[in-house]
Motif scaffolding. Structure first.
Motif, short mmCIF file in Angstrom:
data_model
loop_
_atom_site.label_atom_id
_atom_site.label_comp_id
_atom_site.label_asym_id
_atom_site.label_seq_id
_atom_site.Cartn_x
_atom_site.Cartn_y
_atom_site.Cartn_z
N LYS A 189 27.79 -18.38 128.94
CA LYS A 189 27.90 -17.07 128.54
C LYS A 189 26.53 -16.65 127.69
CE LYS A 189 30.67 -13.74 125.77
NZ LYS A 189 31.71 -13.84 124.79
N LYS A 248 23.80 -16.44 130.24
CA LYS A 248 23.94 -15.30 131.12
C LYS A 248 23.33 -13.87 130.14
CE LYS A 248 26.89 -12.77 134.30
NZ LYS A 248 28.35 -12.66 134.94
N TYR A 292 19.86 -13.93 130.44
CA TYR A 292 19.36 -13.46 131.49
C TYR A 292 19.41 -12.07 131.73
CZ TYR A 292 19.87 -12.65 136.60
OH TYR A 292 19.92 -12.09 137.78
N SER A 293 20.40 -11.57 131.33
CA SER A 293 20.83 -9.80 131.61
C SER A 293 19.70 -9.16 130.64
CB SER A 293 22.27 -9.90 131.11
OG SER A 293 23.28 -10.29 131.94
N GLU A 298 22.73 -12.54 141.62
CA GLU A 298 23.99 -13.01 140.65
C GLU A 298 23.56 -14.35 140.06
OE1 GLU A 298 28.67 -14.51 141.40
OE2 GLU A 298 27.21 -14.20 143.06
N PHE A 299 23.72 -14.30 138.69
CA PHE A 299 23.57 -15.55 137.82
C PHE A 299 24.90 -16.64 137.95
CE2 PHE A 299 23.35 -17.85 134.03
CZ PHE A 299 22.20 -18.45 133.69
N GLN A 300 24.74 -17.87 138.25
CA GLN A 300 25.51 -18.76 138.65
C GLN A 300 25.48 -19.89 137.70
OE1 GLN A 300 24.73 -18.70 142.80
NE2 GLN A 300 26.69 -17.69 143.12
N SER A 301 26.43 -20.65 137.76
CA SER A 301 26.41 -22.14 137.19
C SER A 301 27.27 -23.26 137.97
CB SER A 301 26.82 -21.92 135.43
OG SER A 301 28.46 -21.82 135.77
N TYR A 323 22.01 -24.18 136.58
CA TYR A 323 22.20 -22.49 136.47
C TYR A 323 21.19 -22.15 137.44
CZ TYR A 323 24.69 -24.04 132.26
OH TYR A 323 25.82 -24.88 131.56
#
Length: 337
Positions: free
Chosen positions: A53, A56, A59-60, A223-226, A243
């Motif tokens: 979280k 992200k 990143y956002s 898309e941000f992923q993990s 990540y």
């Protein structure tokens, strides 16, 4: 895990789960000696969810703050498959006086296809860094991933524009060419949206229409992923979490008529000639398209010339500058030679 002075197991467990800071810190163990122990972050699904979280969010925020210009010149088309075919390119439906029956314009099957491409950016974070609460050192990398994701469409869109002198569009000729075929009075004529030269390239576009010179095709958005499941083979074998960002997108040429590319010097004479040529473009059948140039795109090398051409009140040698404010400027390194 606790290091230092031993504490009772029940106390240690409670401290791991309930300490408000949730980070590595010194604590009193409750004995009269006042000695302290070092508490490490407990790595569990909740901890990893909080880490994701936080990453992200970084990143956002970086994505939102990063400048981007691609959406100003490209039309975004959602894709439902691995590629899309744009058979309607080349058609300019226009109104005519209704005499007799309707005249139906059938879309030409040019067969121009844009295939989606997959892109990614990934960083690894050691489990020990999560346990030792060293996630802050990764913030710049995650932030840069957000910036890169925001700017990536610019790389594709403006990179394609730069390649337009040698890359074919829907009619089989280079996007910027002196030989675009247009049928007028039953005869094919060559139309040019190109000025030859050896100077750094510059571009004049009409972006006021729904159909633009560039198509940005989006199959799967950024898309941000993990990968932070402790049971996954990668995490088990490498003792690290991953990540990253992924997307399936691509850029392709739309209509050539709203675009003009030049390698001639960016001066008043060539700028005026490019505008006049664009406003004179016709569709098949000979009807004026009503092209209205609105955006000038230049590499950093031409920023000074552009500012002089479009921003100054007085021309060289005196007299008012008629080209002031006639186009919006975009300066981008993605079109530099």
């Amino acid at each position: 895990m606790l290091v230092g002075c031993p504490v009772r197991p029940a106390v240690a467990a409670a401290l791991r789960l309930t300490h408000p800071r949730g980070v590595a810190h010194w604590i009193h163990d409750g004995n009269p000696s006042g000695k302290r122990v070092l508490q490490q972050r407990l790595v569990n699904s909740e901890t990893l969810a909080l880490a994701f979280k936080g990453f992200k969010t970084v990143y956002s925020e970086a994505w939102l703050d990063a400048p981007s210009h691609g959406e100003k010149i490209a039309m975004t088309i959602p894709s439902a498959s691995r590629d899309e075919t744009y058979g309607w390119l080349g058609m300019f439906p226009q109104l005519r006086e209704w005499i007799g029956q309707r005249q139906v314009n059938s879309l030409k099957a040019h067969g121009f296809t844009i295939t989606n491409r997959k892109f990614e950016s990934t960083v690894s974070v050691k489990r020990d860094d999560v346990s030792d609460d060293r996630l802050g050192v990764f913030k710049p990398f995650v932030s840069e991933m957000g910036v890169s994701a925001k700017r990536h469409p610019d790389e594709l869109i403006f990179g394609l524009l730069k390649a337009g002198f040698d890359t074919p569009c829907f009619d089989g000729t280079s996007f910027f060419s002196g030989n675009h075929p247009v049928e007028i009075d039953g005869k094919r004529q060559a139309t040019s949206n190109f000025q030859a030269g050896t100077d750094p390239a510059w571009f004049l576009l009409d972006t006021s229409r729904a159909v633009r010179p560039i198509i940005f095709q989006k199959r799967e958005d950024y898309e941000f992923q993990s990968l932070d499941d402790s049971n996954s083979p990668h995490v088990f074998l490498n003792d690290e979490y991953l990540y990253g960002v992924r997307a399936r997108v691509n850029a392709g040429f739309g209509l050539w008529q709203p675009g003009f590319g030049a390698k001639a010097p960016l001066n008043e004479e060539n700028y005026a000639a490019a505008r006049a040529a664009m406003m004179g473009f016709k569709s098949d059948g000979g009807r004026l398209l009503g092209v209205s140039p609105s955006v000038l795109i230049v590499p950093p090398q031409l920023e000074s010339a552009r500012l002089h051409l479009l921003n100054t009140e007085i021309k060289d040698g005196g007299g008012s500058n008629p080209w002031k404010g006639t186009a919006e400027l975009i300066v981008t390194p993605y079109v530099a030679a």
